[in-house]
Design an enzyme around this catalytic site. Sequence first.
Site, mmCIF file in Angstrom:
data_model
loop_
_atom_site.group_PDB
_atom_site.id
_atom_site.type_symbol
_atom_site.label_atom_id
_atom_site.label_comp_id
_atom_site.label_asym_id
_atom_site.label_seq_id
_atom_site.Cartn_x
_atom_site.Cartn_y
_atom_site.Cartn_z
ATOM 1 C CB CYS A 243 -1.084 0.038 1.207
ATOM 2 S SG CYS A 243 -2.060 -1.355 1.211
ATOM 3 C CG HIS A 322 12.753 -0.933 2.756
ATOM 4 N ND1 HIS A 322 12.507 -2.037 3.317
ATOM 5 C CD2 HIS A 322 12.251 -1.178 1.633
ATOM 6 C CE1 HIS A 322 12.327 -3.187 2.530
ATOM 7 N NE2 HIS A 322 12.019 -2.308 1.253
ATOM 8 C CG HIS A 406 -5.652 19.720 4.514
ATOM 9 N ND1 HIS A 406 -6.925 20.132 5.117
ATOM 10 C CD2 HIS A 406 -5.151 20.717 3.791
ATOM 11 C CE1 HIS A 406 -7.417 21.170 4.721
ATOM 12 N NE2 HIS A 406 -6.408 21.752 4.075
ATOM 13 C CG HIS A 410 -2.991 3.140 3.499
ATOM 14 N ND1 HIS A 410 -3.624 2.881 2.567
ATOM 15 C CD2 HIS A 410 -2.808 1.767 4.047
ATOM 16 C CE1 HIS A 410 -3.977 1.839 2.334
ATOM 17 N NE2 HIS A 410 -3.486 1.140 3.134
ATOM 18 C CG HIS A 439 -18.628 4.654 5.594
ATOM 19 N ND1 HIS A 439 -19.459 4.767 4.901
ATOM 20 C CD2 HIS A 439 -19.222 3.922 6.735
ATOM 21 C CE1 HIS A 439 -20.653 4.710 5.354
ATOM 22 N NE2 HIS A 439 -20.605 3.787 6.505
ATOM 23 C CG ASN A 443 -7.055 -1.068 2.197
ATOM 24 O OD1 ASN A 443 -6.408 -0.459 1.372
ATOM 25 N ND2 ASN A 443 -6.115 -1.626 3.190
#
Length: 513
Positions: A243, A322, A406, A410, A439, A443
């Site tokens: 993701c 990472h 803002h 994810h 919602h 995902n």
Amino acid sequence: MILGDNGNAVIFKMKQKSKRLSDFLQTMNLKYVKLGYHYLITHLFTLFLIPVSILLIAEAIQINPTDVYELWHRYLRYNIVSVVTSGVCIVMGLTIYIMSWPRSVYLVEYACYRPPLRFQVSAHQYLERCQGYGDLDESLMEFQRKIVKQSGLGDETSFPETFHNPSSKPTNTMATAREETEQVMFGALDILFSTTSVKPKDIGILVVNSSLFNPTPSLSAMIVNKYKLRSNIKSFNLGGMGCSAGLVSVHLAKDLLQVHRNTYAIVVSTENITHGAYYGRNKSMMLSNCLFRVGGAAMLLSNKSKDKRLAKYKLVHVVRTHRGSDDKAFKCVYQEQDEAGKVGVSLSKDVMANAGSALKINITTLGPLVLPISEQLLFLATLVIKKLFNPKVKPYIPDFKLAFEHFCIHAGGRGVIDEMEKNLDLLPIHVEASRSTLHRFGNTSSSSIWYELAYIEAKGRMRKNDRVWQIALGSGFKCNSAVWVALKNVKPSTNPWGDCIDKYPVQTFVKQA
């Protein structure tokens, strides 16, 4: 606890305290702060030149023409070679310095794929279809009911077309997987090209990311073929990065735009539900079926100075972390076969701890780049005191609300959003875009942060000079951040929230807050 991670995301209810997302802001390590300050030190020469230039300009203003005339006749008139040589050196030095400046990268426009209404599946319909397959006993069905209930997904998320055949199981074939990916990628790109004056032949760089579905020819080649992109295009196809791959793609495009002048780059982020679905009985591998839904996004980036007035945002920072060198982090989200030989993505018990570690390193590196000096000094002072004098002193928790207006976290699952809200001391409105995206769309993997940005725009909240923080987690284990600044009061163009924005935030969000 819920965590959206790899191309086959995960959702998990963690009841034990040790399996919650770690309170990473309370365990900051001084060595990671150094990484952030390293970014600043690399620009120290530029920072030094600013006050020097101001002093030289101030001195030059005070010189009158008589002084210049006297300087020429007394000292420079008979040293013309030295004057010319010095002038050439100064001009060349300034030219090299200006040429070495990093080129600004602008987000001209982006588009999120909106699945057709016939693809929508409610929670009840999803569970009904799963039960109709006949392979799951009552304990597995009860497990899925609990997961779906706690997931934070609504009843308007979308599955691919193959899921909607009531007479049989979804067909996981190469043809059906290609069909889904084409619908998503081409759907987003059609919107993108229709809302800009840029033509496919204008594109010089193409970066596509999809974690689990990577056929031959590649997804990037499919786009080149569909839109007849030029033969010398720089195309890249990223796979298996989960993701967080969307921001990896943005970073790659940014670096390429530093090399290739006056160029447009397109980034496409998607995932394939058809190919990633799991049809076995392993609970940790069944989680992705409950969370992941159809979605994708296409972004148009540019390094052309003329596009600044047209672009929505300017890219300020990308910070990537990472943790793959750690064996536990590497294997905490792992694609493999179950006991029956069916392929899925398994989630280890260490996933939350590794997510916390990656987040800790990433935001500690990002902090010196974005936080006000006052916050940085307080943060650094408490860390030094803790390291050198009193280990019991808790580090000062920086207020990231002073750095960003803002937040696009994810939308991997409700639990991760909850924990990020708690650890960063955010307000409900700061995580509203993430909760609403989860919602309404579920995902959608690496594209979820773009649905969130579209939500903020659709609400009319994006103002000129507002700063946006996009943050995503991915298998490996990775945590990546991107910082953007709005170049104008952004009005949504073709927006996936167009006909439903007034429904959000839903009342349950307000109650939870």
